[in-house]
Design a protein around this motif. Sequence first.
Motif, PDB file in Angstrom:
ATOM      1  N   ASN A   1      10.560   2.762  -2.826  1.00  0.00           N
ATOM      2  CA  ASN A   1       9.475   1.965  -3.401  1.00  0.00           C
ATOM      3  C   ASN A   1       9.822   0.481  -3.417  1.00  0.00           C
ATOM      4  O   ASN A   1       8.988  -0.371  -3.093  1.00  0.00           O
ATOM      5  CB  ASN A   1       9.137   2.458  -4.806  1.00  0.00           C
TER       6      ASN A   1
ATOM      7  N   TYR B   1       9.528  -0.890   0.089  1.00  0.00           N
ATOM      8  CA  TYR B   1       8.133  -1.092   0.491  1.00  0.00           C
ATOM      9  C   TYR B   1       7.603  -2.440  -0.005  1.00  0.00           C
ATOM     10  O   TYR B   1       6.941  -3.173   0.729  1.00  0.00           O
ATOM     11  CB  TYR B   1       7.229   0.018  -0.054  1.00  0.00           C
TER      12      TYR B   1
ATOM     13  N   ASP C   1       6.322   9.085  -5.962  1.00  0.00           N
ATOM     14  CA  ASP C   1       5.958   9.149  -4.551  1.00  0.00           C
ATOM     15  C   ASP C   1       4.457   8.921  -4.484  1.00  0.00           C
ATOM     16  O   ASP C   1       3.678   9.726  -4.996  1.00  0.00           O
ATOM     17  CB  ASP C   1       6.328  10.518  -3.981  1.00  0.00           C
ATOM     18  N   ARG C   2       4.040   7.832  -3.871  1.00  0.00           N
ATOM     19  CA  ARG C   2       2.621   7.482  -3.856  1.00  0.00           C
ATOM     20  C   ARG C   2       1.780   8.570  -3.185  1.00  0.00           C
ATOM     21  O   ARG C   2       0.630   8.797  -3.560  1.00  0.00           O
ATOM     22  CB  ARG C   2       2.410   6.143  -3.161  1.00  0.00           C
ATOM     23  N   GLU C   3       2.331   9.251  -2.183  1.00  0.00           N
ATOM     24  CA  GLU C   3       1.566  10.285  -1.469  1.00  0.00           C
ATOM     25  C   GLU C   3       1.162  11.443  -2.372  1.00  0.00           C
ATOM     26  O   GLU C   3       0.081  11.992  -2.222  1.00  0.00           O
ATOM     27  CB  GLU C   3       2.358  10.796  -0.266  1.00  0.00           C
ATOM     28  N   ILE C   4       2.043  11.803  -3.305  1.00  0.00           N
ATOM     29  CA  ILE C   4       1.716  12.913  -4.200  1.00  0.00           C
ATOM     30  C   ILE C   4       1.253  12.426  -5.569  1.00  0.00           C
ATOM     31  O   ILE C   4       0.752  13.200  -6.371  1.00  0.00           O
ATOM     32  CB  ILE C   4       2.897  13.909  -4.345  1.00  0.00           C
TER      33      ILE C   4
ATOM     34  N   GLN D   1       0.824  -1.219   0.000  1.00  0.00           N
ATOM     35  CA  GLN D   1       0.000   0.000   0.000  1.00  0.00           C
ATOM     36  C   GLN D   1       0.854   1.264   0.000  1.00  0.00           C
ATOM     37  O   GLN D   1       0.349   2.358  -0.205  1.00  0.00           O
ATOM     38  CB  GLN D   1      -0.937   0.001   1.201  1.00  0.00           C
ATOM     39  N   PHE D   2       2.135   1.128   0.249  1.00  0.00           N
ATOM     40  CA  PHE D   2       3.023   2.293   0.331  1.00  0.00           C
ATOM     41  C   PHE D   2       3.731   2.601  -0.988  1.00  0.00           C
ATOM     42  O   PHE D   2       4.138   3.725  -1.222  1.00  0.00           O
ATOM     43  CB  PHE D   2       4.052   2.088   1.445  1.00  0.00           C
TER      44      PHE D   2
ATOM     45  N   GLN E   1      13.988   7.665  -4.231  1.00  0.00           N
ATOM     46  CA  GLN E   1      12.575   7.286  -4.186  1.00  0.00           C
ATOM     47  C   GLN E   1      12.362   5.892  -4.751  1.00  0.00           C
ATOM     48  O   GLN E   1      11.562   5.117  -4.228  1.00  0.00           O
ATOM     49  CB  GLN E   1      11.713   8.309  -4.926  1.00  0.00           C
TER      50      GLN E   1
END
Length: 125
Positions: free
Chosen positions: A56, A59, A35-38, A7-8, A52
């Motif tokens: 990934n 993760y 970047d999954r958050e953005i 999920q990250f 990055q």
Amino acid sequence: MKTIESQFAPQPVGAYSQAIESGNLVFLSGQIGIDREIGKLVEGDIEAQTKQVFKNIQYVLEEAGLSLANVVKVTVLLADINDFQAMNTIYAEAFAGLYPARSAFAVAGLPLGAKVEIEVIAERA
């Protein structure tokens, strides 16, 4: 075979899995510096994208119960071969002296204009 999804890490943008476990091997799809958050590539140079990419990869490996210490083979794709040395510095830090086998290639282009894509194969001990 078993699919592994973190999920990250960024979600696949096509018809592929983040990783597939087959026997004692885990095959990770290539990761770029999203970047999954953005939801987009990190801004900056090859170093920022390479860092990055390794986040990934970690993760996905962690989701499989593995770490970079389990990696036996790495394939690096670079949009510009002149970025090799800068990528290699981050790479060396990520593996901390236990270096897996590796291939590195310059390619005509990478998804989303990425500067680097890295895929790995890890072995479950």
